[in-house]
Motif scaffolding. Sequence first.
Motif, PDB file in Angstrom:
ATOM      1  N   ALA A  54      29.196  41.414  44.750  1.00 32.92           N
ATOM      2  CA  ALA A  54      28.413  41.533  45.713  1.00 32.92           C
ATOM      3  C   ALA A  54      29.156  41.411  47.248  1.00 32.92           C
ATOM      4  CB  ALA A  54      27.495  39.930  45.894  1.00 32.92           C
ATOM      5  N   GLU A  55      30.219  40.996  47.141  1.00 33.91           N
ATOM      6  CA  GLU A  55      31.145  41.129  48.640  1.00 33.91           C
ATOM      7  C   GLU A  55      31.442  42.326  48.794  1.00 33.91           C
ATOM      8  OE1 GLU A  55      32.894  36.562  49.039  1.00 33.91           O
ATOM      9  OE2 GLU A  55      34.133  38.174  47.950  1.00 33.91           O
ATOM     10  N   ALA A  56      32.011  43.120  47.561  1.00 34.75           N
ATOM     11  CA  ALA A  56      32.493  44.449  47.579  1.00 34.75           C
ATOM     12  C   ALA A  56      31.412  45.660  47.674  1.00 34.75           C
ATOM     13  CB  ALA A  56      33.154  44.767  46.355  1.00 34.75           C
ATOM     14  N   ASP A  57      30.127  45.167  47.257  1.00 32.37           N
ATOM     15  CA  ASP A  57      29.113  46.135  47.342  1.00 32.37           C
ATOM     16  C   ASP A  57      28.556  46.287  48.816  1.00 32.37           C
ATOM     17  OD1 ASP A  57      27.223  48.023  46.095  1.00 32.37           O
ATOM     18  OD2 ASP A  57      25.509  46.453  46.412  1.00 32.37           O
ATOM     19  N   SER A  58      28.578  45.074  49.276  1.00 32.03           N
ATOM     20  CA  SER A  58      28.189  45.034  50.878  1.00 32.03           C
ATOM     21  C   SER A  58      28.996  45.696  51.930  1.00 32.03           C
ATOM     22  CB  SER A  58      28.043  43.339  51.223  1.00 32.03           C
ATOM     23  OG  SER A  58      29.371  42.883  51.281  1.00 32.03           O
ATOM     24  N   LEU A  59      30.265  45.918  51.361  1.00 36.74           N
ATOM     25  CA  LEU A  59      31.223  46.570  52.415  1.00 36.74           C
ATOM     26  C   LEU A  59      30.611  47.874  52.921  1.00 36.74           C
ATOM     27  CD1 LEU A  59      34.706  45.799  50.934  1.00 36.74           C
ATOM     28  CD2 LEU A  59      33.556  45.046  52.861  1.00 36.74           C
ATOM     29  N   VAL A  60      29.689  48.505  52.234  1.00 36.06           N
ATOM     30  CA  VAL A  60      29.123  49.862  52.538  1.00 36.06           C
ATOM     31  C   VAL A  60      28.316  49.786  53.887  1.00 36.06           C
ATOM     32  CG1 VAL A  60      29.125  50.522  50.420  1.00 36.06           C
ATOM     33  CG2 VAL A  60      27.078  49.709  51.460  1.00 36.06           C
ATOM     34  N   VAL A  61      27.938  48.439  54.549  1.00 39.20           N
ATOM     35  CA  VAL A  61      27.374  48.414  55.669  1.00 39.20           C
ATOM     36  C   VAL A  61      28.133  47.574  56.538  1.00 39.20           C
ATOM     37  CG1 VAL A  61      24.761  48.377  54.687  1.00 39.20           C
ATOM     38  CG2 VAL A  61      26.189  46.169  54.623  1.00 39.20           C
ATOM     39  N   THR A  62      29.365  47.572  56.334  1.00 34.92           N
ATOM     40  CA  THR A  62      30.370  47.047  57.220  1.00 34.92           C
ATOM     41  C   THR A  62      31.042  48.199  58.055  1.00 34.92           C
ATOM     42  OG1 THR A  62      32.032  47.020  55.662  1.00 34.92           O
ATOM     43  CG2 THR A  62      30.785  45.087  55.995  1.00 34.92           C
ATOM     44  N   ALA A  63      31.759  48.000  59.480  1.00 38.77           N
ATOM     45  CA  ALA A  63      32.233  48.950  60.180  1.00 38.77           C
ATOM     46  C   ALA A  63      33.615  49.570  59.290  1.00 38.77           C
ATOM     47  CB  ALA A  63      32.773  48.445  61.546  1.00 38.77           C
ATOM     48  N   PRO A  64      33.457  50.883  59.233  1.00 37.49           N
ATOM     49  CA  PRO A  64      34.829  51.402  58.739  1.00 37.49           C
ATOM     50  C   PRO A  64      35.925  51.151  59.191  1.00 37.49           C
ATOM     51  CG  PRO A  64      32.850  53.184  58.794  1.00 37.49           C
ATOM     52  CD  PRO A  64      32.685  51.789  59.621  1.00 37.49           C
ATOM     53  N   GLY A  65      37.067  51.082  58.533  1.00 40.00           N
ATOM     54  CA  GLY A  65      38.224  50.861  59.079  1.00 40.00           C
ATOM     55  C   GLY A  65      39.285  50.518  58.062  1.00 40.00           C
ATOM     56  N   PRO A  66      40.637  50.436  58.323  1.00 35.56           N
ATOM     57  CA  PRO A  66      41.696  50.139  57.277  1.00 35.56           C
ATOM     58  C   PRO A  66      41.565  48.837  56.548  1.00 35.56           C
ATOM     59  CG  PRO A  66      42.579  51.112  59.373  1.00 35.56           C
ATOM     60  CD  PRO A  66      41.208  50.703  59.808  1.00 35.56           C
ATOM     61  N   ALA A  67      41.047  47.765  57.588  1.00 39.58           N
ATOM     62  CA  ALA A  67      40.752  46.441  56.746  1.00 39.58           C
ATOM     63  C   ALA A  67      39.779  46.790  55.691  1.00 39.58           C
ATOM     64  CB  ALA A  67      40.518  45.425  57.989  1.00 39.58           C
ATOM     65  N   ARG A  68      38.682  47.277  55.966  1.00 43.36           N
ATOM     66  CA  ARG A  68      37.667  47.326  55.059  1.00 43.36           C
ATOM     67  C   ARG A  68      38.108  48.270  53.944  1.00 43.36           C
ATOM     68  NH1 ARG A  68      32.014  50.764  54.979  1.00 43.36           N
ATOM     69  NH2 ARG A  68      33.451  52.748  54.632  1.00 43.36           N
ATOM     70  N   LEU A  69      38.873  49.376  54.044  1.00 44.20           N
ATOM     71  CA  LEU A  69      39.473  50.180  52.950  1.00 44.20           C
ATOM     72  C   LEU A  69      40.462  49.331  51.974  1.00 44.20           C
ATOM     73  CD1 LEU A  69      39.409  52.754  51.393  1.00 44.20           C
ATOM     74  CD2 LEU A  69      41.220  53.547  53.252  1.00 44.20           C
ATOM     75  N   GLY A  70      41.266  48.777  52.747  1.00 42.86           N
ATOM     76  CA  GLY A  70      42.241  47.856  52.054  1.00 42.86           C
ATOM     77  C   GLY A  70      41.752  46.869  50.934  1.00 42.86           C
ATOM     78  N   ALA A  71      40.659  46.131  51.740  1.00 45.44           N
ATOM     79  CA  ALA A  71      40.095  45.060  50.847  1.00 45.44           C
ATOM     80  C   ALA A  71      39.264  45.702  49.688  1.00 45.44           C
ATOM     81  CB  ALA A  71      39.128  44.334  51.731  1.00 45.44           C
ATOM     82  N   PHE A  72      38.622  46.684  49.717  1.00 40.92           N
ATOM     83  CA  PHE A  72      37.936  47.345  48.698  1.00 40.92           C
ATOM     84  C   PHE A  72      38.970  47.774  47.753  1.00 40.92           C
ATOM     85  CE2 PHE A  72      35.764  50.675  46.690  1.00 40.92           C
ATOM     86  CZ  PHE A  72      34.658  50.232  46.200  1.00 40.92           C
ATOM     87  N   THR A  73      39.730  48.410  48.316  1.00 46.48           N
ATOM     88  CA  THR A  73      40.796  49.101  47.373  1.00 46.48           C
ATOM     89  C   THR A  73      41.596  47.728  46.278  1.00 46.48           C
ATOM     90  OG1 THR A  73      41.308  51.006  48.650  1.00 46.48           O
ATOM     91  CG2 THR A  73      42.831  50.421  47.112  1.00 46.48           C
ATOM     92  N   GLN A  74      41.950  46.642  46.982  1.00 45.74           N
ATOM     93  CA  GLN A  74      42.393  45.760  46.388  1.00 45.74           C
ATOM     94  C   GLN A  74      41.422  45.108  45.224  1.00 45.74           C
ATOM     95  OE1 GLN A  74      45.658  44.800  46.210  1.00 45.74           O
ATOM     96  NE2 GLN A  74      45.892  46.508  47.373  1.00 45.74           N
ATOM     97  N   TRP A  75      40.300  44.804  45.573  1.00 40.84           N
ATOM     98  CA  TRP A  75      39.178  44.522  44.806  1.00 40.84           C
ATOM     99  C   TRP A  75      39.134  45.227  43.591  1.00 40.84           C
ATOM    100  CZ3 TRP A  75      34.535  47.034  43.491  1.00 40.84           C
ATOM    101  CH2 TRP A  75      33.782  46.307  42.536  1.00 40.84           C
ATOM    102  N   ALA A  76      38.757  46.691  43.909  1.00 42.80           N
ATOM    103  CA  ALA A  76      38.687  47.718  42.846  1.00 42.80           C
ATOM    104  C   ALA A  76      39.647  47.794  41.746  1.00 42.80           C
ATOM    105  CB  ALA A  76      38.612  49.290  43.429  1.00 42.80           C
ATOM    106  N   LYS A  77      41.095  47.668  42.143  1.00 50.64           N
ATOM    107  CA  LYS A  77      42.101  47.601  41.227  1.00 50.64           C
ATOM    108  C   LYS A  77      42.098  46.524  40.217  1.00 50.64           C
ATOM    109  CE  LYS A  77      45.628  49.643  44.376  1.00 50.64           C
ATOM    110  NZ  LYS A  77      47.015  49.310  45.179  1.00 50.64           N
ATOM    111  N   ARG A  78      41.335  45.610  40.335  1.00 50.05           N
ATOM    112  CA  ARG A  78      41.204  44.524  39.485  1.00 50.05           C
ATOM    113  C   ARG A  78      39.922  43.979  39.024  1.00 50.05           C
ATOM    114  NH1 ARG A  78      41.371  41.695  44.539  1.00 50.05           N
ATOM    115  NH2 ARG A  78      39.721  40.376  45.011  1.00 50.05           N
ATOM    116  N   ALA A  79      38.928  44.970  39.320  1.00 48.60           N
ATOM    117  CA  ALA A  79      37.407  44.522  38.906  1.00 48.60           C
ATOM    118  C   ALA A  79      37.211  45.296  37.597  1.00 48.60           C
ATOM    119  CB  ALA A  79      36.564  45.552  40.082  1.00 48.60           C
ATOM    120  N   PRO A  80      36.203  44.527  37.003  1.00 46.56           N
ATOM    121  CA  PRO A  80      35.752  45.243  35.699  1.00 46.56           C
ATOM    122  C   PRO A  80      35.260  46.556  35.752  1.00 46.56           C
ATOM    123  CG  PRO A  80      35.028  43.099  35.748  1.00 46.56           C
ATOM    124  CD  PRO A  80      35.492  43.355  37.156  1.00 46.56           C
TER     125      PRO A  80
END
Length: 487
Positions: A54-80
Amino acid sequence: MNHHFSLPCVSVRARHGVAPRAVLVLALCAASMFGAATPAAAARPAALPVKTLAEADSLVVTAPGPARLGAFTQWAKRAPLEEIVYVLRRSPDQLADLERPALEAALERTPDARVALRHRIAARLALARPVKPKKGAPVTWAAMGPGASSIPSAYRVGLLLPDDGDYGDEAAAVGVGFAVGVESSRGDGRPPVTCVRYSTRADAPPDVAAALDSAAAGSGVLCGGFAATSAITLAAGSRWRGLPVVLPGAVEPAAPRLSPRIFGVGPTGAQRGRALAQAVAPSSTDRVALLISSAADTAFSRGFAAACRARGATVVSRQVYSPGNATFTTEIRSLVNQRATMLFWDGDPTEAAALLRQLTRERVTLRVCGGDGFDPARHHRETRVFLEGVTFAAADWVLERGDLSSLAAGMRAAGAGDPDAAHVRGYLAGRLVGAAIASGALAPEEIAAALAAAPAVDGEPGLLDARRQGGELPVYSIAAGKAARVQ
């Protein structure tokens, strides 16, 4: 033009772009949940770190930027894998710089054996924008062509339903039942499935084809096809698009020849005929006569006759009459001459009353059975006396008590009324699709394979076994003017 604002398994439509206040409120809720970003949402800072889907999916409505991209990338590396594919139900325009890391992580987690899913992910990755795009006009999802950059998602179902003409009310009920059925099949912890409705107007082929084009870009499976012509149109679209299509009724005979990914939930006339024969249990001493209106479903009588022959009974005659017959004198004389012991009839209730009245007048005694034209609920009180002892098969599926309660509860939660036959058909279709998705299918080809995994029901191509999801074909016997279930 119709606009669709979709909640999970719920759709709200506003005509001509003008929405009443309630529709606007729901539209804003849908936007906040599913990524139709608003200026206010775009300014929201990212909540880091990201731990859940839910947190990863909600990032699409957050402000773009390095922090958002980094957090999503780290989640994606370990997500099913299934969670990443759930996020990828969104368009490239919604995901923006999150799309490429999601696709790369999904491709890394997809086994080589899942060829179709790997192909779809790789094809979208080849078109994905760079994380840091060059200056200039961005390439949009729509500009790449229909479906070119999308992964038709198992978590998005396209409901291609008419809202005008003869099928409007039935289609609305099927849509509600389908959404409840899909949700009831979702396993614990699995992402939700969103059902999005696309209008086919009066279900004419051009409108069905247009709705299919709109739905195909992101939907992993479609449901629709009420008229025979619309079912054939969807079968052709299924063949060219590679998408599975579930028909909320019986399969048109030509449809499976057009596409191996076309399915129906029935019930077919043959299924009803077999259920009736099982209930009346003809023996080798029975002589069975068939009397059928030319407007009736011939598959029903054929299924009954075949089941009778399989039990050793003899089918002595098959007569077809024109609708509106009010005497049946000639037909009854033939029954006497053929020494029939059992009569199968299918037609209109007014004709049933005339037939039974004439049998009584001529003192012809034999076992009578047939279609729902015998249903006492469809007869006036004064004619019900002639129905005594008749056995008939219902026209549609019913549900076991527990499943019916589940459907009714889901409908109450959606603000709908009591379930009817169309709701039940939609519910069974949704349950079958939901079970295929819950099995782990993530690509249209995988959903089609899961739906087709069970052997064809009674040898009929594309017919799904609704009985696996609680469907029953009831048979009733009439006593004291009331129908009592015997099977």
